[in-house]
Scaffold this active site. Structure first.
Site, PDB file in Angstrom:
ATOM      1  N   TYR A   1       0.847  -1.203   0.000  1.00  0.00           N
ATOM      2  CA  TYR A   1       0.000   0.000   0.000  1.00  0.00           C
ATOM      3  C   TYR A   1       0.881   1.251   0.000  1.00  0.00           C
ATOM      4  O   TYR A   1       0.664   2.180  -0.785  1.00  0.00           O
ATOM      5  CB  TYR A   1      -0.898  -0.022   1.246  1.00  0.00           C
ATOM      6  CG  TYR A   1      -1.965   1.050   1.281  1.00  0.00           C
ATOM      7  CD1 TYR A   1      -3.249   0.805   0.796  1.00  0.00           C
ATOM      8  CD2 TYR A   1      -1.708   2.313   1.818  1.00  0.00           C
ATOM      9  CE1 TYR A   1      -4.240   1.789   0.832  1.00  0.00           C
ATOM     10  CE2 TYR A   1      -2.680   3.305   1.859  1.00  0.00           C
ATOM     11  CZ  TYR A   1      -3.947   3.039   1.372  1.00  0.00           C
ATOM     12  OH  TYR A   1      -4.921   4.021   1.406  1.00  0.00           O
TER      13      TYR A   1
ATOM     14  N   ILE B   1      -9.487   8.004   7.292  1.00  0.00           N
ATOM     15  CA  ILE B   1     -10.833   8.553   7.082  1.00  0.00           C
ATOM     16  C   ILE B   1     -11.863   7.470   7.412  1.00  0.00           C
ATOM     17  O   ILE B   1     -11.661   6.295   7.071  1.00  0.00           O
ATOM     18  CB  ILE B   1     -11.007   8.984   5.600  1.00  0.00           C
ATOM     19  CG1 ILE B   1      -9.836   9.883   5.124  1.00  0.00           C
ATOM     20  CG2 ILE B   1     -12.354   9.667   5.381  1.00  0.00           C
ATOM     21  CD1 ILE B   1      -9.694  11.219   5.801  1.00  0.00           C
TER      22      ILE B   1
HETATM   23  P1  NAD Z   1     -14.014   2.303   0.213  1.00  0.00           P
HETATM   24  O1  NAD Z   1     -13.735   0.870   0.381  1.00  0.00           O
HETATM   25  O2  NAD Z   1     -15.133   2.936   0.990  1.00  0.00           O
HETATM   26  O3  NAD Z   1     -14.243   2.654  -1.345  1.00  0.00           O
HETATM   27  C1  NAD Z   1     -13.414   2.145  -2.342  1.00  0.00           C
HETATM   28  C2  NAD Z   1     -14.260   1.814  -3.560  1.00  0.00           C
HETATM   29  O4  NAD Z   1     -13.361   1.328  -4.573  1.00  0.00           O
HETATM   30  C3  NAD Z   1     -15.282   0.715  -3.295  1.00  0.00           C
HETATM   31  O5  NAD Z   1     -16.557   1.097  -3.771  1.00  0.00           O
HETATM   32  C4  NAD Z   1     -14.741  -0.480  -4.075  1.00  0.00           C
HETATM   33  O6  NAD Z   1     -15.755  -1.333  -4.583  1.00  0.00           O
HETATM   34  C5  NAD Z   1     -13.965   0.204  -5.186  1.00  0.00           C
HETATM   35  N1  NAD Z   1     -12.941  -0.667  -5.761  1.00  0.00           N
HETATM   36  C6  NAD Z   1     -12.106  -1.515  -5.107  1.00  0.00           C
HETATM   37  N2  NAD Z   1     -11.338  -2.172  -6.002  1.00  0.00           N
HETATM   38  C7  NAD Z   1     -11.703  -1.750  -7.237  1.00  0.00           C
HETATM   39  C8  NAD Z   1     -11.297  -2.075  -8.551  1.00  0.00           C
HETATM   40  N3  NAD Z   1     -10.364  -2.995  -8.782  1.00  0.00           N
HETATM   41  N4  NAD Z   1     -11.884  -1.423  -9.582  1.00  0.00           N
HETATM   42  C9  NAD Z   1     -12.851  -0.503  -9.361  1.00  0.00           C
HETATM   43  N5  NAD Z   1     -13.290  -0.167  -8.142  1.00  0.00           N
HETATM   44  C10 NAD Z   1     -12.727  -0.784  -7.081  1.00  0.00           C
HETATM   45  O7  NAD Z   1     -12.626   3.036   0.528  1.00  0.00           O
HETATM   46  P2  NAD Z   1     -12.216   4.578   0.713  1.00  0.00           P
HETATM   47  O8  NAD Z   1     -11.652   4.687   2.078  1.00  0.00           O
HETATM   48  O9  NAD Z   1     -13.267   5.500   0.260  1.00  0.00           O
HETATM   49  O10 NAD Z   1     -10.968   4.606  -0.283  1.00  0.00           O
HETATM   50  C11 NAD Z   1     -10.947   5.313  -1.492  1.00  0.00           C
HETATM   51  C12 NAD Z   1      -9.501   5.628  -1.818  1.00  0.00           C
HETATM   52  O11 NAD Z   1      -8.976   6.470  -0.791  1.00  0.00           O
HETATM   53  C13 NAD Z   1      -8.577   4.420  -1.895  1.00  0.00           C
HETATM   54  O12 NAD Z   1      -7.680   4.583  -2.956  1.00  0.00           O
HETATM   55  C14 NAD Z   1      -7.831   4.458  -0.567  1.00  0.00           C
HETATM   56  O13 NAD Z   1      -6.557   3.858  -0.657  1.00  0.00           O
HETATM   57  C15 NAD Z   1      -7.728   5.951  -0.364  1.00  0.00           C
HETATM   58  N6  NAD Z   1      -7.496   6.363   1.014  1.00  0.00           N
HETATM   59  C16 NAD Z   1      -8.340   5.965   2.009  1.00  0.00           C
HETATM   60  C17 NAD Z   1      -8.063   6.353   3.305  1.00  0.00           C
HETATM   61  C18 NAD Z   1      -8.951   5.922   4.473  1.00  0.00           C
HETATM   62  O14 NAD Z   1      -8.505   5.994   5.622  1.00  0.00           O
HETATM   63  N7  NAD Z   1     -10.175   5.499   4.247  1.00  0.00           N
HETATM   64  C19 NAD Z   1      -6.945   7.151   3.594  1.00  0.00           C
HETATM   65  C20 NAD Z   1      -6.117   7.555   2.533  1.00  0.00           C
HETATM   66  C21 NAD Z   1      -6.403   7.145   1.244  1.00  0.00           C
END
Ligand code: NAD
Length: 252
Positions: free
Chosen positions: A157, A190
């Site tokens: 990651y 988040i």
């Molecule tokens: P989440 O799981 O709520 O949403 C992620 C979405 O991506 C889901 O709807 C899932 O179905 C979709 N997804 C997963 N694999 C996929 C693929 N191969 N093709 C298409 N869609 C796919 O997660 P989130 O927390 O909203 O994360 C969104 C982004 O933010 C991610 O890239 C994550 O790494 C990043 N992020 C999250 C956080 C956190 O703490 N939540 C912090 C920093 C960065």
């Protein structure tokens, strides 16, 4: 009253949940026609329904962004059905396998690199080609605070999110002068389903909260506000940047 994204088409990958969902809803409120894309059709379609029920305009297009052919088809279908692509938020991602490096499986490494890094290259490749035809466009790539520092147990990651920043900078060097701005955002932890799925117990959650000087985790809407600003003409001089949004996490 004029809205930020009137007459614009905005694409959100991973738009069915969490930060992607919050951003898709905000794009729509600001007047964009929104393409919600996700691997989860049920969640993606329910976000589309929410937008359309609220008087917005959205469509769902399925794509697994770890597959280059799906990314190509996603952009082609967007152009065919919506006529143009103005804004792309390359957001889809997973938490991936949690193990120290020596115990991490090769499958786990390959999966996280495919979903969190290669996807950003594939999407940008086709998005930029489409945007160049109009000489204008904005791309926001999803990195993380873990694009700037390490985190034990999450080598894949961390490596992917660091590389997203390098890809973003390179795309900005190549295309800013051609009218395409490219930036990356770096949220800290988040409150989204991704975090709930990580299986962190109450003690782990407490120490996670304490790692944020602001004294709490972030909310999806707080990230969406930054993504919308970067996507708008208000950010007309912003390109090639990495924008942490982290309650002070990286200041320690
Ligand atoms: P989440 O799981 O709520 O949403 C992620 C979405 O991506 C889901 O709807 C899932 O179905 C979709 N997804 C997963 N694999 C996929 C693929 N191969 N093709 C298409 N869609 C796919 O997660 P989130 O927390 O909203 O994360 C969104 C982004 O933010 C991610 O890239 C994550 O790494 C990043 N992020 C999250 C956080 C956190 O703490 N939540 C912090 C920093 C960065």
């Amino acid at each position: 009253m004029e809205k930020l994204f009137d007459n614009s088409v905005a694409l959100v990958t991973g738009g069915g949940s969490g930060i992607g969902e919050a951003t898709a809803l905000m794009y729509a409120v600001q007047g964009a026609k929104v393409v919600v894309s996700d691997i989860n059709e049920t969640h993606g379609n329910s976000v589309v329904q929410k937008i359309n029920a609220g008087g917005g305009n959205a469509v769902f297009i399925y794509a697994d962004v770890s597959l280059p052919e799906d990314c190509r088809r996603l952009i082609d279908t967007t152009i065919r059905t919506c006529g143009r692509l103005d804004i792309a938020f390359n957001n889809a991602g997973i938490g991936g396998e949690i193990h120290p490096i020596a115990d991490m499986s090769l499958e786990g490494w390959n999966q996280i690199i495919a979903v969190n890094l290669s996807s950003v290259f594939y999407c940008m490749k086709y998005e930029i080609a489409a945007m160049l035809t109009r000489g204008k466009g904005v791309i926001v790539n999803m990195s993380s605070i873990l694009g700037a520092v390490g985190f034990p147990g999450s080598a894949g990651y961390v490596a992917a999110k660091h590389a997203v920043i390098g890809l973003t900078q390179t795309a900005a060097l190549e295309y800013s002068v051609k009218g395409i701005r490219v930036n990356a955002v770096g949220p800290a932890f988040i409150n989204t389903p991704l975090l709930s799925r990580a299986g962190i117990d109450d003690l782990g959650k407490k120490s996670l909260v304490q790692a944020h000087p602001i004294g709490r985790l972030g909310e999806p809407n707080e990230v969406a506000e930054l993504v919308c600003w970067l996507s708008s003409d208000k950010a007309s001089f912003a390109s090639g940047g990495y924008y942490p949004i982290d309650g002070g996490y990286l200041s320690q």
